[in-house]
Enzyme design. Sequence first.
Site, short mmCIF file in Angstrom:
data_model
loop_
_atom_site.label_atom_id
_atom_site.label_comp_id
_atom_site.label_asym_id
_atom_site.label_seq_id
_atom_site.Cartn_x
_atom_site.Cartn_y
_atom_site.Cartn_z
N ARG A 1 47.51 -2.01 -25.71
CA ARG A 1 48.34 -3.19 -25.94
C ARG A 1 49.75 -3.00 -25.40
O ARG A 1 50.58 -3.90 -25.56
CB ARG A 1 48.41 -3.48 -27.44
CG ARG A 1 47.30 -4.38 -27.93
CD ARG A 1 47.43 -4.48 -29.42
NE ARG A 1 47.21 -5.81 -29.90
CZ ARG A 1 46.02 -6.25 -30.31
NH1 ARG A 1 44.97 -5.48 -30.26
NH2 ARG A 1 45.89 -7.48 -30.76
N LYS B 1 37.83 -12.18 -27.56
CA LYS B 1 37.51 -10.79 -27.20
C LYS B 1 36.44 -10.20 -28.11
O LYS B 1 35.47 -9.61 -27.65
CB LYS B 1 38.78 -9.90 -27.26
CG LYS B 1 39.91 -10.37 -26.38
CD LYS B 1 41.11 -9.45 -26.45
CE LYS B 1 41.76 -9.36 -27.81
NZ LYS B 1 42.39 -10.63 -28.27
N ARG C 1 52.28 -13.25 -33.32
CA ARG C 1 51.32 -12.45 -32.55
C ARG C 1 51.35 -12.86 -31.08
O ARG C 1 51.22 -12.03 -30.19
CB ARG C 1 49.90 -12.64 -33.12
CG ARG C 1 49.72 -11.95 -34.46
CD ARG C 1 48.49 -12.45 -35.17
NE ARG C 1 47.25 -12.11 -34.47
CZ ARG C 1 46.09 -12.72 -34.70
NH1 ARG C 1 46.00 -13.68 -35.60
NH2 ARG C 1 45.03 -12.35 -34.05
N ARG D 1 39.36 -19.82 -37.71
CA ARG D 1 38.49 -18.65 -37.89
C ARG D 1 38.34 -18.31 -39.37
O ARG D 1 39.28 -18.36 -40.13
CB ARG D 1 39.07 -17.44 -37.16
CG ARG D 1 38.27 -16.16 -37.42
CD ARG D 1 38.60 -15.05 -36.46
NE ARG D 1 40.02 -14.74 -36.39
CZ ARG D 1 40.54 -13.90 -35.49
NH1 ARG D 1 39.77 -13.31 -34.59
NH2 ARG D 1 41.84 -13.66 -35.49
N ARG E 1 41.83 -14.66 -42.16
CA ARG E 1 42.59 -13.41 -41.99
C ARG E 1 44.06 -13.68 -42.30
O ARG E 1 44.58 -14.71 -41.89
CB ARG E 1 42.44 -12.90 -40.55
CG ARG E 1 41.35 -11.87 -40.38
CD ARG E 1 41.05 -11.52 -38.94
NE ARG E 1 42.17 -11.18 -38.09
CZ ARG E 1 42.05 -10.74 -36.84
NH1 ARG E 1 40.84 -10.59 -36.29
NH2 ARG E 1 43.10 -10.46 -36.10
#
Length: 216
Positions: free
Chosen positions: A87, A13, A171, A126, A160
């Site tokens: 969300r 996203k 998540r 990431r 992160r």
Amino acid sequence: MNLLIFGPPGAGKGTQSALIAKQFNIKHISTGDLFRENIKKGTPLGVEAQGYMNRGALVPDDVTVKMLEGALAANDKQGFILDGFPRTIDQAKVLGAMLTNRKVKLDCVLVLTVETKMIVERLSGRRVCQKCGEVFHITARPPSKPGICDKCGSDQLIQRPDDKAEVITKRLDTFWAQTAPVKKFYEEMDLVREIDGTGSESQVFMKIQDALRETQ
Ligand code: AP5
């Protein structure tokens, strides 16, 4: 043009929003990025959000909605792509009321679909520049010089805290339990364009541009 991008954690996203914002000269509003900026600055909002984010839970609506309202007010003249909000169905309803009040129309909801195995690969690989926020991936988008940010030259490329394996699982659970139903909410408004989020960044971006052309 006012867009919303939707999908599970790691679907791409943020990556696609940056490309869309540049191409169409609209603002990228990411609630995750806004929270991270607040955490970096040590604001009370950041302190409150951090605990929820680090355990893969949603930040409470009162905090999130107020922050989003401020960001929309600052950006809805130019057009926007909203990433990370809504969300929950409640957030979707609040957003609808906010946009109606501001006489702003949502043009399209882009839904990125990516299978779980690929999501885990993307999130675990990431790396983010702690200084400027530029996003990398250890194999799909490595920095030109190992460990150095291409954008600002910082050597602080970090993982992160919520990209650790145990938090990724949480998540994803949160997404399927609380966020996935939002797709149906927008399907009923005939706003959804589903995009296969697999393939390279530029291949996905081409699919998005095709879908947007069809909506115009
Ligand atoms: P947020 O930051 O919004 O996290 P997220 O939705 O989980 O999404 P991500 O940022 O992890 O992934 P992405 O889909 O943007 O993928 P990206 O493009 O970076 O939110 C974080 C937290 O904040 C939430 O968990 C929650 O606690 C809180 N929060 C935020 N909004 C909230 C709200 N509305 N209400 C309550 N709480 C809220 O890509 C991932 C990786 O894959 C990158 O390394 C990238 O380089 C790579 N990649 C991207 N595309 C490709 C591709 N096509 N091929 C190969 N690699 C790719």
